[in-house]
Design a protein around this motif. Sequence first.
Motif, mmCIF file in Angstrom:
data_model
loop_
_atom_site.group_PDB
_atom_site.id
_atom_site.type_symbol
_atom_site.label_atom_id
_atom_site.label_comp_id
_atom_site.label_asym_id
_atom_site.label_seq_id
_atom_site.Cartn_x
_atom_site.Cartn_y
_atom_site.Cartn_z
ATOM 1 N N THR A 97 19.387 -2.760 -25.050
ATOM 2 C CA THR A 97 19.998 -3.284 -26.269
ATOM 3 C C THR A 97 21.318 -2.600 -26.582
ATOM 4 O O THR A 97 22.267 -3.232 -27.065
ATOM 5 N N GLU A 98 21.419 -1.316 -26.276
ATOM 6 C CA GLU A 98 22.598 -0.552 -26.660
ATOM 7 C C GLU A 98 23.657 -0.481 -25.566
ATOM 8 O O GLU A 98 24.672 0.209 -25.731
ATOM 9 N N ALA A 99 23.460 -1.200 -24.484
ATOM 10 C CA ALA A 99 24.455 -1.187 -23.411
ATOM 11 C C ALA A 99 25.762 -1.837 -23.874
ATOM 12 O O ALA A 99 25.758 -2.912 -24.477
ATOM 13 N N VAL A 100 26.875 -1.187 -23.602
ATOM 14 C CA VAL A 100 28.185 -1.780 -23.833
ATOM 15 C C VAL A 100 28.468 -2.798 -22.735
ATOM 16 O O VAL A 100 29.001 -3.885 -22.989
ATOM 17 N N GLU A 101 28.118 -2.442 -21.515
ATOM 18 C CA GLU A 101 28.130 -3.382 -20.389
ATOM 19 C C GLU A 101 26.719 -3.422 -19.831
ATOM 20 O O GLU A 101 26.151 -2.381 -19.492
ATOM 21 N N ALA A 102 26.150 -4.607 -19.746
ATOM 22 C CA ALA A 102 24.741 -4.738 -19.365
ATOM 23 C C ALA A 102 24.500 -4.290 -17.929
ATOM 24 O O ALA A 102 25.272 -4.624 -17.024
ATOM 25 N N PRO A 103 23.433 -3.531 -17.690
ATOM 26 C CA PRO A 103 23.087 -3.140 -16.324
ATOM 27 C C PRO A 103 22.329 -4.255 -15.602
ATOM 28 O O PRO A 103 21.885 -5.228 -16.225
ATOM 29 N N GLN A 104 22.175 -4.094 -14.320
ATOM 30 C CA GLN A 104 21.317 -4.961 -13.542
ATOM 31 C C GLN A 104 19.870 -4.490 -13.716
ATOM 32 O O GLN A 104 19.608 -3.284 -13.745
ATOM 33 N N ILE A 105 18.945 -5.447 -13.805
ATOM 34 C CA ILE A 105 17.539 -5.108 -14.019
ATOM 35 C C ILE A 105 16.739 -5.542 -12.799
ATOM 36 O O ILE A 105 16.735 -6.727 -12.442
ATOM 37 N N ALA A 106 16.078 -4.591 -12.159
ATOM 38 C CA ALA A 106 15.254 -4.878 -10.994
ATOM 39 C C ALA A 106 13.786 -4.774 -11.373
ATOM 40 O O ALA A 106 13.431 -4.534 -12.536
ATOM 41 N N ALA A 107 12.910 -4.952 -10.385
ATOM 42 C CA ALA A 107 11.471 -4.884 -10.621
ATOM 43 C C ALA A 107 11.109 -3.552 -11.267
ATOM 44 O O ALA A 107 11.689 -2.504 -10.951
ATOM 45 N N GLY A 108 10.138 -3.606 -12.169
ATOM 46 C CA GLY A 108 9.713 -2.399 -12.868
ATOM 47 C C GLY A 108 10.722 -1.920 -13.889
ATOM 48 O O GLY A 108 10.680 -0.775 -14.328
ATOM 49 N N CYS A 109 11.653 -2.792 -14.266
ATOM 50 C CA CYS A 109 12.717 -2.481 -15.228
ATOM 51 C C CYS A 109 13.607 -1.340 -14.733
ATOM 52 O O CYS A 109 14.118 -0.544 -15.535
ATOM 53 N N ALA A 110 13.812 -1.261 -13.427
ATOM 54 C CA ALA A 110 14.770 -0.301 -12.875
ATOM 55 C C ALA A 110 16.176 -0.781 -13.196
ATOM 56 O O ALA A 110 16.509 -1.956 -12.996
ATOM 57 N N LEU A 111 17.018 0.117 -13.709
ATOM 58 C CA LEU A 111 18.349 -0.252 -14.164
ATOM 59 C C LEU A 111 19.413 0.345 -13.256
ATOM 60 O O LEU A 111 19.350 1.523 -12.900
ATOM 61 N N THR A 112 20.388 -0.479 -12.891
ATOM 62 C CA THR A 112 21.535 -0.010 -12.125
ATOM 63 C C THR A 112 22.800 -0.567 -12.760
ATOM 64 O O THR A 112 22.811 -1.687 -13.277
ATOM 65 N N GLY A 113 23.869 0.240 -12.696
ATOM 66 C CA GLY A 113 25.120 -0.191 -13.293
ATOM 67 C C GLY A 113 25.048 -0.139 -14.811
ATOM 68 O O GLY A 113 24.178 0.497 -15.398
ATOM 69 N N GLY A 114 25.992 -0.810 -15.455
ATOM 70 C CA GLY A 114 26.060 -0.815 -16.901
ATOM 71 C C GLY A 114 26.819 0.379 -17.441
ATOM 72 O O GLY A 114 27.166 1.314 -16.703
ATOM 73 N N SER A 115 27.101 0.355 -18.741
ATOM 74 C CA SER A 115 27.751 1.492 -19.386
ATOM 75 C C SER A 115 27.307 1.582 -20.834
ATOM 76 O O SER A 115 26.925 0.580 -21.451
ATOM 77 N N TRP A 116 27.375 2.807 -21.378
ATOM 78 C CA TRP A 116 26.943 3.110 -22.736
ATOM 79 C C TRP A 116 27.924 4.107 -23.349
ATOM 80 O O TRP A 116 28.558 4.895 -22.638
ATOM 81 N N LEU A 117 28.044 4.087 -24.664
ATOM 82 C CA LEU A 117 28.801 5.102 -25.383
ATOM 83 C C LEU A 117 27.823 5.904 -26.224
ATOM 84 O O LEU A 117 27.153 5.357 -27.106
ATOM 85 N N SER A 118 27.737 7.193 -25.956
ATOM 86 C CA SER A 118 26.828 8.076 -26.683
ATOM 87 C C SER A 118 27.497 8.516 -27.987
ATOM 88 O O SER A 118 28.481 9.262 -27.955
ATOM 89 N N PRO A 119 26.984 8.101 -29.158
ATOM 90 C CA PRO A 119 27.683 8.397 -30.411
ATOM 91 C C PRO A 119 27.708 9.872 -30.774
ATOM 92 O O PRO A 119 28.631 10.316 -31.460
ATOM 93 N N TYR A 120 26.713 10.643 -30.352
ATOM 94 C CA TYR A 120 26.659 12.050 -30.743
ATOM 95 C C TYR A 120 27.835 12.853 -30.215
ATOM 96 O O TYR A 120 28.335 13.757 -30.883
ATOM 97 N N ASP A 121 28.264 12.525 -28.998
ATOM 98 C CA ASP A 121 29.327 13.313 -28.360
ATOM 99 C C ASP A 121 30.497 12.478 -27.857
ATOM 100 O O ASP A 121 31.436 13.010 -27.270
ATOM 101 N N GLY A 122 30.463 11.153 -28.077
ATOM 102 C CA GLY A 122 31.565 10.296 -27.663
ATOM 103 C C GLY A 122 31.711 10.140 -26.169
ATOM 104 O O GLY A 122 32.775 9.744 -25.681
ATOM 105 N N VAL A 123 30.655 10.430 -25.404
ATOM 106 C CA VAL A 123 30.714 10.378 -23.945
ATOM 107 C C VAL A 123 30.329 8.986 -23.445
ATOM 108 O O VAL A 123 29.340 8.398 -23.909
ATOM 109 N N VAL A 124 31.116 8.455 -22.504
ATOM 110 C CA VAL A 124 30.780 7.196 -21.845
ATOM 111 C C VAL A 124 29.844 7.487 -20.675
ATOM 112 O O VAL A 124 30.131 8.356 -19.840
#
Length: 239
Positions: A97-124
């Motif tokens: 839900t919080e992905a800025v760019e959606a990752p790819q979702i494989a079997a077992g909800c394994a995630l690859t790719g995507g991007s997020w912005l961490s609000p606590y420290d401003g880290v991408v």
Amino acid sequence: MITNLMLRALPALALAALPVLATPLPAVADVSHVQRTQLQGAPGPSTQVLLTLFEAIDQIPVAAEHREGYSRTLYKHWNKGLNPSDGCNTRKEVILTEAVEAPQIAAGCALTGGSWLSPYDGVVVTDAARLDVDHFVPLAEVYDSEQTPWSPARREAYANDQDSPDTLIAVTAASNRSKSDKDPAEWLPSDASYHCTYATTWVGTKLRWNLAADEDERQALLGLGEDCPTALVSYEPVP
């Protein structure tokens, strides 16, 4: 996908977009995600409460903390999430839900790719494995702040609460470890631009779940309120 994190980063909105209030409030500068949804015109629940930050702090009961008997296992997490058939537990659903760019979702909800912005420290972040899903009010702090002992069902409901976009948040593992189980008297995000939103979200989550605050925590929140004069708190109480 319009994400919770993107909404958290939206600029301030004019007071005219707020629901009609009995008392005029100053222009909005710092609001939680729930408030931004309302300000954008999205329909909110009839039980939604909107207060200034100082008013909201005054609504939190003040009580000494009680840590004896605490264990993380008292708060069952992560459960099967909002969609038990999607193969993703609550943690993975929050990350998606919080992905800025959606990752790819494989079997077992394994995630690859995507991007997020961490609000606590401003880290991408570009690797979901580097993310923690933090309970905004940590589980140990919840236990400390329960006014009467919660049932196992209520504790599980808090630990997996996706009905509010503010209870759970995807952040860097490093920032989550730094925060640990600390309250705002002991820890604030390293990104100072997030402090007002941190305060409104913390207070809104405490009020949503009818949690108390100790005196040091209250004083820290009041101090943040001095720095966030236009901040508003919005929350929907859990029965």
